[in-house]
Scaffold this active site. Sequence first.
Site, PDB file in Angstrom:
ATOM      1  N   ASP A 151      -1.746   5.345  -5.865  1.00 30.09           N
ATOM      2  CA  ASP A 151      -1.985   4.514  -4.688  1.00 30.09           C
ATOM      3  C   ASP A 151      -2.153   3.050  -5.071  1.00 30.09           C
ATOM      4  O   ASP A 151      -3.179   2.655  -5.624  1.00 30.09           O
ATOM      5  CB  ASP A 151      -3.232   5.005  -3.952  1.00 30.09           C
ATOM      6  CG  ASP A 151      -3.579   4.150  -2.751  1.00 30.09           C
ATOM      7  OD1 ASP A 151      -2.673   3.478  -2.228  1.00 30.09           O
ATOM      8  OD2 ASP A 151      -4.748   4.159  -2.334  1.00 30.09           O
ATOM      9  N   ASP A 184       0.837  -1.204   0.000  1.00 31.20           N
ATOM     10  CA  ASP A 184       0.000   0.000   0.000  1.00 31.20           C
ATOM     11  C   ASP A 184       0.871   1.253   0.000  1.00 31.20           C
ATOM     12  O   ASP A 184       1.447   1.619   1.016  1.00 31.20           O
ATOM     13  CB  ASP A 184      -0.909  -0.009   1.227  1.00 31.20           C
ATOM     14  CG  ASP A 184      -1.853   1.183   1.258  1.00 31.20           C
ATOM     15  OD1 ASP A 184      -2.039   1.817   0.199  1.00 31.20           O
ATOM     16  OD2 ASP A 184      -2.401   1.480   2.335  1.00 31.20           O
TER      17      ASP A 184
END
Length: 500
Positions: free
Chosen positions: A322, A104
Amino acid sequence: MAGMKFLTVVLVVVAAAAAVVGVGAEKLPAGVLSLERIFPVNGKVELEELRARDKARHARMLQSFGGGIVDFPVVGSSDPYLVGLYFTKVRLGTPPREYNVQIDTGSDILWVTCSSCDDCPRTSGLGVELNFYDATVSSTASPISCADQVCASIVQTASAECSTETNQCGYTFQYGDGSGTTGHYVADLLYFDTVLGTSLIANSSAPIVFGCSTSQSGDLTKTDRAIDGIFGFGQQGLSVISQLSSRGITPKVFSHCLKGEGNGGGILVLGEILDPRIVYSPLVPSQAHYNVYLQSIAVNGQLVPVDPSVFATSGNRGTIVDSGTTLAYIATEAYDPFISAIAAAVSQSARPIVSRTRPCFLVSSSIAEIFPPVSLNFDGGASMALRPADYLVHMGFVEGAAMWCIGFEKQDQGVTILGDLVLKDKIIVYDLARQRIGWTDYDCSSSVNVSITSGKGEFINAGQFSVNGASGCAMFNMQHTRTSSLLLLLMLMISSPFLT
């Protein structure tokens, strides 16, 4: 050359007899060194004694080296109907246990689920065994108290909170999808492999600060995609890349290549993947996330009529890269013009329909022949080309035809987020030292060239990583670039990076 490589010292004497200094058997030609054996030629030496000597030498070599590459195996895919996320493995504690953690880039902290968590999933639909971290059974675990300097520093950045009752340095995180986690910080060992040359691997470990989750909410409580935690690769001080690079363990850059087709997988390295086609765009400074300057979008070569200020970073607005987001999201003001531009350029052989308010198309042939190319144009003249597979999601079949739907969602909060749908099948380089991000299209099942740099930014060596996408098993094949330099890499094969 396969197998162990041995260092051979060759003395070449080119001097004539007249160059001999002095007379007698004890004298040697000028410029030639006298060598003596550490172990006698006729004496018996145990193998363990040789290994012990080699191990001591390798430790000295490691101490003198200024950094290296940490390589992670990658499992998972961007397909929301298969996995919908990419994850890797870390090993924590003594004795070490293995944990699967989501990759992440939209958050900072590495955390894993604590054994004391009551509302956390116990099984996973991903077919992986869930493990729970227990500091009481790790001989190297050390809780971070409220008085700890580490806690004081992260409290100032709002990444921690202190409990006077437990004297634990705690945290609470909320993610963009509404899920969240609460827990406390702990320091423990992460285990990793240090690779010297092409075949010598030294097992090592070092302490690092990470989170131990005692409570979870939202999608994190669901069993269908449950894993052991999240591996944050953000820019803040407690992220793994920040902890390692600040101590000179790795360069201040990391890269990934996420395979989109088949069983997925890919490559993730703390280091810089090299490719001459990579283009770079600057990062927006002083941001919590990887914000970039998106300036315009083009469909089939024509600019979509959207004011550039829609994508600009201000307040809660901006454009973010992201890897923890599965699909892609676009600001409300740009959504309708973007969808309209695609619909206008689609071949007439595609039949438009609406599925659960989502614009979709029924097609009977390859989407590459039916849908237009899209280009995201960034500051610095860098463009990211999107194939139809980079903005469409296959949603099954209707009346015998394949249904493909737009994978970009409308974002009412004004943030444009480029998730795995867009990032897959590309090399993405997060160059924190130069505050820029780079990319190029790439077959992520192929080898990649990786460079490691010293603290002064000089190239030390380069190598090749390749990955088996089906199993997520990374392999390293070194290519020497300097015969005189020490060849060292820190490679993680189902393990983790570390701190010293």
